[in-house]
Motif scaffolding. Structure first.
Motif, PDB file in Angstrom:
ATOM      1  N   GLU A  42       0.814  -1.215   0.000  1.00  0.00           N
ATOM      2  CA  GLU A  42       0.000   0.000   0.000  1.00  0.00           C
ATOM      3  C   GLU A  42       0.848   1.265   0.000  1.00  0.00           C
ATOM      4  OE1 GLU A  42      -3.194   0.548  -0.264  1.00  0.00           O
ATOM      5  OE2 GLU A  42      -3.877  -1.524  -0.301  1.00  0.00           O
ATOM      6  N   ASN A  43       2.047   1.193   0.563  1.00  0.00           N
ATOM      7  CA  ASN A  43       2.877   2.401   0.668  1.00  0.00           C
ATOM      8  C   ASN A  43       3.691   2.692  -0.592  1.00  0.00           C
ATOM      9  OD1 ASN A  43       4.593   0.167   1.097  1.00  0.00           O
ATOM     10  ND2 ASN A  43       6.062   1.428   2.207  1.00  0.00           N
ATOM     11  N   VAL A  44       3.568   1.866  -1.625  1.00  0.00           N
ATOM     12  CA  VAL A  44       4.296   2.085  -2.875  1.00  0.00           C
ATOM     13  C   VAL A  44       3.318   2.591  -3.931  1.00  0.00           C
ATOM     14  CG1 VAL A  44       5.677   1.031  -4.692  1.00  0.00           C
ATOM     15  CG2 VAL A  44       5.962   0.270  -2.330  1.00  0.00           C
ATOM     16  N   PRO A  45       3.455   3.831  -4.385  1.00  0.00           N
ATOM     17  CA  PRO A  45       2.560   4.355  -5.421  1.00  0.00           C
ATOM     18  C   PRO A  45       2.654   3.525  -6.705  1.00  0.00           C
ATOM     19  CG  PRO A  45       3.819   6.136  -4.399  1.00  0.00           C
ATOM     20  CD  PRO A  45       4.430   4.847  -3.931  1.00  0.00           C
ATOM     21  N   PHE A  46       1.544   3.444  -7.419  1.00  0.00           N
ATOM     22  CA  PHE A  46       1.530   2.666  -8.654  1.00  0.00           C
ATOM     23  C   PHE A  46       2.586   3.141  -9.646  1.00  0.00           C
ATOM     24  CE2 PHE A  46      -3.126   1.616  -7.752  1.00  0.00           C
ATOM     25  CZ  PHE A  46      -2.839   0.303  -7.392  1.00  0.00           C
ATOM     26  N   GLU A  47       2.784   4.471  -9.746  1.00  0.00           N
ATOM     27  CA  GLU A  47       3.755   4.960 -10.715  1.00  0.00           C
ATOM     28  C   GLU A  47       5.185   4.559 -10.341  1.00  0.00           C
ATOM     29  OE1 GLU A  47       2.556   8.727  -8.313  1.00  0.00           O
ATOM     30  OE2 GLU A  47       1.743   6.745  -8.813  1.00  0.00           O
ATOM     31  N   TYR A  48       5.450   4.366  -9.052  1.00  0.00           N
ATOM     32  CA  TYR A  48       6.763   3.867  -8.646  1.00  0.00           C
ATOM     33  C   TYR A  48       6.892   2.385  -8.995  1.00  0.00           C
ATOM     34  CZ  TYR A  48       7.378   8.115  -5.754  1.00  0.00           C
ATOM     35  OH  TYR A  48       7.498   9.411  -5.296  1.00  0.00           O
ATOM     36  N   PHE A  59      12.291  -4.784  -8.054  1.00  0.00           N
ATOM     37  CA  PHE A  59      11.158  -4.358  -7.242  1.00  0.00           C
ATOM     38  C   PHE A  59      11.544  -4.246  -5.767  1.00  0.00           C
ATOM     39  CE2 PHE A  59       6.706  -5.082  -5.515  1.00  0.00           C
ATOM     40  CZ  PHE A  59       6.313  -3.779  -5.787  1.00  0.00           C
ATOM     41  N   GLU A  60      12.423  -5.117  -5.307  1.00  0.00           N
ATOM     42  CA  GLU A  60      12.901  -4.997  -3.921  1.00  0.00           C
ATOM     43  C   GLU A  60      13.634  -3.681  -3.728  1.00  0.00           C
ATOM     44  OE1 GLU A  60      12.309  -6.868  -1.214  1.00  0.00           O
ATOM     45  OE2 GLU A  60      10.913  -7.968  -2.505  1.00  0.00           O
ATOM     46  N   LEU A  61      14.407  -3.264  -4.718  1.00  0.00           N
ATOM     47  CA  LEU A  61      15.115  -1.988  -4.634  1.00  0.00           C
ATOM     48  C   LEU A  61      14.122  -0.837  -4.591  1.00  0.00           C
ATOM     49  CD1 LEU A  61      17.803  -0.494  -4.594  1.00  0.00           C
ATOM     50  CD2 LEU A  61      17.838  -0.618  -7.104  1.00  0.00           C
ATOM     51  N   ILE A  62      13.075  -0.920  -5.394  1.00  0.00           N
ATOM     52  CA  ILE A  62      12.046   0.120  -5.380  1.00  0.00           C
ATOM     53  C   ILE A  62      11.356   0.168  -4.020  1.00  0.00           C
ATOM     54  CG2 ILE A  62       9.763   0.715  -6.315  1.00  0.00           C
ATOM     55  CD1 ILE A  62      10.858  -0.266  -9.057  1.00  0.00           C
ATOM     56  N   LYS A  63      10.984  -0.985  -3.489  1.00  0.00           N
ATOM     57  CA  LYS A  63      10.290  -1.033  -2.194  1.00  0.00           C
ATOM     58  C   LYS A  63      11.176  -0.543  -1.051  1.00  0.00           C
ATOM     59  CE  LYS A  63       9.004  -5.363  -2.182  1.00  0.00           C
ATOM     60  NZ  LYS A  63       8.355  -6.602  -1.707  1.00  0.00           N
ATOM     61  N   GLY A 106      13.024   1.976  -0.869  1.00  0.00           N
ATOM     62  CA  GLY A 106      13.087   3.425  -0.740  1.00  0.00           C
ATOM     63  C   GLY A 106      14.424   4.011  -1.127  1.00  0.00           C
ATOM     64  N   ARG A 107      15.397   3.176  -1.466  1.00  0.00           N
ATOM     65  CA  ARG A 107      16.727   3.669  -1.833  1.00  0.00           C
ATOM     66  C   ARG A 107      16.756   4.216  -3.256  1.00  0.00           C
ATOM     67  NH1 ARG A 107      20.753  -0.967  -1.298  1.00  0.00           N
ATOM     68  NH2 ARG A 107      22.299   0.697  -1.386  1.00  0.00           N
ATOM     69  N   PHE A 108      15.839   3.750  -4.081  1.00  0.00           N
ATOM     70  CA  PHE A 108      15.786   4.182  -5.464  1.00  0.00           C
ATOM     71  C   PHE A 108      14.928   5.436  -5.571  1.00  0.00           C
ATOM     72  CE2 PHE A 108      14.876   3.799 -10.030  1.00  0.00           C
ATOM     73  CZ  PHE A 108      16.145   3.492 -10.496  1.00  0.00           C
ATOM     74  N   LYS A 109      15.433   6.457  -6.246  1.00  0.00           N
ATOM     75  CA  LYS A 109      14.751   7.755  -6.303  1.00  0.00           C
ATOM     76  C   LYS A 109      13.623   7.745  -7.332  1.00  0.00           C
ATOM     77  CE  LYS A 109      18.964  10.294  -5.030  1.00  0.00           C
ATOM     78  NZ  LYS A 109      19.940  11.336  -5.456  1.00  0.00           N
ATOM     79  N   CYS A 110      12.589   6.982  -7.024  1.00  0.00           N
ATOM     80  CA  CYS A 110      11.490   6.820  -7.981  1.00  0.00           C
ATOM     81  C   CYS A 110      10.863   8.153  -8.368  1.00  0.00           C
ATOM     82  CB  CYS A 110      10.423   5.900  -7.387  1.00  0.00           C
ATOM     83  SG  CYS A 110      10.985   4.212  -7.065  1.00  0.00           S
ATOM     84  N   GLY A 111      10.624   8.995  -7.378  1.00  0.00           N
ATOM     85  CA  GLY A 111       9.949  10.258  -7.637  1.00  0.00           C
ATOM     86  C   GLY A 111      10.689  11.151  -8.604  1.00  0.00           C
ATOM     87  N   GLU A 112      12.012  11.043  -8.638  1.00  0.00           N
ATOM     88  CA  GLU A 112      12.807  11.882  -9.532  1.00  0.00           C
ATOM     89  C   GLU A 112      12.617  11.495 -11.001  1.00  0.00           C
ATOM     90  OE1 GLU A 112      14.471  14.437  -8.594  1.00  0.00           O
ATOM     91  OE2 GLU A 112      14.574  14.183  -6.424  1.00  0.00           O
ATOM     92  N   TYR A 113      12.184  10.252 -11.239  1.00  0.00           N
ATOM     93  CA  TYR A 113      11.999   9.803 -12.620  1.00  0.00           C
ATOM     94  C   TYR A 113      10.683  10.273 -13.217  1.00  0.00           C
ATOM     95  CZ  TYR A 113      16.071   6.791 -12.412  1.00  0.00           C
ATOM     96  OH  TYR A 113      17.357   6.336 -12.322  1.00  0.00           O
ATOM     97  N   ILE A 114       9.724  10.573 -12.359  1.00  0.00           N
ATOM     98  CA  ILE A 114       8.400  10.968 -12.853  1.00  0.00           C
ATOM     99  C   ILE A 114       8.394  12.482 -13.049  1.00  0.00           C
ATOM    100  CG2 ILE A 114       5.920  10.794 -12.519  1.00  0.00           C
ATOM    101  CD1 ILE A 114       7.420   8.095 -12.621  1.00  0.00           C
ATOM    102  N   THR A 115       8.624  12.921 -14.275  1.00  0.00           N
ATOM    103  CA  THR A 115       8.730  14.357 -14.554  1.00  0.00           C
ATOM    104  C   THR A 115       7.469  14.911 -15.213  1.00  0.00           C
ATOM    105  OG1 THR A 115       9.879  13.780 -16.623  1.00  0.00           O
ATOM    106  CG2 THR A 115      11.239  14.346 -14.713  1.00  0.00           C
ATOM    107  N   GLY A 116       6.484  14.048 -15.433  1.00  0.00           N
ATOM    108  CA  GLY A 116       5.219  14.512 -15.998  1.00  0.00           C
ATOM    109  C   GLY A 116       4.082  13.611 -15.563  1.00  0.00           C
ATOM    110  N   ARG A 117       2.877  14.168 -15.515  1.00  0.00           N
ATOM    111  CA  ARG A 117       1.688  13.419 -15.124  1.00  0.00           C
ATOM    112  C   ARG A 117       0.585  13.784 -16.105  1.00  0.00           C
ATOM    113  NH1 ARG A 117       3.144  12.035  -9.751  1.00  0.00           N
ATOM    114  NH2 ARG A 117       1.063  11.368  -9.109  1.00  0.00           N
TER     115      ARG A 117
END
Length: 351
Positions: free
Chosen positions: A134-140, A299-303, A305-316
């Motif tokens: 639940e704590n991982v956004p779909f876009e991540y 996916f373990e790396l994404i979960k 929190g070490r991977f900067k997922c938010g930095e990759y999403i530059t548009g919505r």
């Protein structure tokens, strides 16, 4: 339902199509988020992909969402949050038995992420679909597929703590290589083209950046950043041009490894110095796609929190925007637009 359908070269249309139904051991997912991708852009530009799809076909392959229908025997239930990868191997052919599942002779692909709903085939459900907390956004979570390809590239290049690596290219995949390598303790040199990519490369872990420009010898500049000008331990080509392939070979040290990750069009030729390859004992690799194992590692790396997922999403954007997004992606590099990935939300743009 609404879905983006690719009809051919630069011909992407939003259409009303039938909502898919789940067969035995299959699931139907309501897409929570889908991501734009360099491979999708390449397919949009060329109008086809020899292995993954032939138009007309529903488009897009990076997604995560919620199960709304589960066929008999499916391992997930209605309401589960999942990330479904875009392929799964047979695990029975020669290549699978050799541990090369990415080369499976019956590799099952799935497309149609830019839609309200997508059917996930039974084999992908069983082998390459993962539960999303639940704590991982779909876009991540949707970043899992490209990151899985990168993780496999790093593993195949035998990257390890303390190595030096040059990454040629600062597109989404190049940036992922920089970031994943930096997390692994590899010293990264980035080779970029545009001004805006200099800072972006540093955000994702590049310790040094060489910018391509008139009068700049990129090969010499990279080698200057290594002890005794010997070259890097590993060179990653993430541009898919003959020149970048040749640069990668000239940037690596004797005994080093080159990974030709970018895939140029069929029939493309390059010229390499055979003397340097032979007497330099250089290893040449070309990594393609991912495996169920690297999908899980990613996916373990994404979960974590070490991977900067938010930095990759530059548009919505919303689903109706997808055709225009790809038209703009065709010219974004020329305009110097800072754009890594756009998250597409079929249910509406999330704030």
């Amino acid at each position: 339902m609404q879905a983006a359908v690719l009809y051919g070269k630069e011909d992407l249309r939003l259409e009303t199509v039938d909502r898919p139904k789940a067969g035995p051991e299959e699931i139907v997912v309501r897409v929570g988020a889908a991501l734009t991708c360099g491979t999708d852009l390449k397919v949009y530009r060329r109008g086809y992909h020899a292995m993954m799809l032939k138009p007309p076909i529903p488009f897009g392959h990076e997604l995560a969402g919620t199960v709304v229908e589960a066929g008999e025997g499916a391992k997930f239930k209605i309401g589960d949050r999942v990330v479904a990868l875009n392929s799964a191997p047979c695990d029975q052919c020669y290549w699978c038995m050799k541990g090369q599942q990415n080369l499976c002779e019956d590799l099952l692909f799935n497309n149609g992420a830019y839609a309200e709903y997508i059917r996930i085939p039974a084999r992908i459900v069983a082998k390459n679909t993962l539960p999303v907390p639940e704590n991982v956004p779909f876009e991540y979570a949707a970043l899992t597929e490209p990151l899985a390809c990168v993780i496999r590239g790093l593993e195949e290049s035998h990257a390890k703590l303390g190595d030096s690596m040059v990454v040629i290219g600062a597109g989404p995949i190049g940036l992922m290589f920089m970031h994943a390598a930096d997390i692994a303790g590899v010293e990264v040199i980035a080779v970029v083209k545009r001004d805006d990519q200099i800072e972006t490369a540093k955000v994702f872990g590049a310790r040094h950046v060489v910018q391509i420009a008139d009068g700049v010898d990129a090969i010499a500049e990279v080698r200057k950043l290594t002890p005794g000008n010997r070259g890097v331990d590993i060179a990653i080509e993430a541009v898919a041009t003959p020149m970048a392939w040749e640069w990668a070979v000239d940037m690596v040290r004797k005994g080093g490894t080159v990974n030709f990750f970018g895939g140029p069009p069929s029939g493309t030729k390059v010229q390499l110095d055979t003397n340097r390859l032979h007497y330099g004992d250089i290893t040449l690799k070309a990594s393609f796609h991912h495996t169920p194992a690297t999908s899980r590692t990613a996916f373990e790396l994404i979960k974590s929190g070490r991977f900067k997922c938010g930095e990759y999403i530059t548009g919505r954007a919303g689903l109706a925007d997808v055709p225009e997004i790809f038209r703009k992606m065709m010219v974004r590099s020329a305009e110097g637009v800072k754009d890594i990935k756009t998250a597409v939300f079929p249910e509406g743009v999330s704030c």
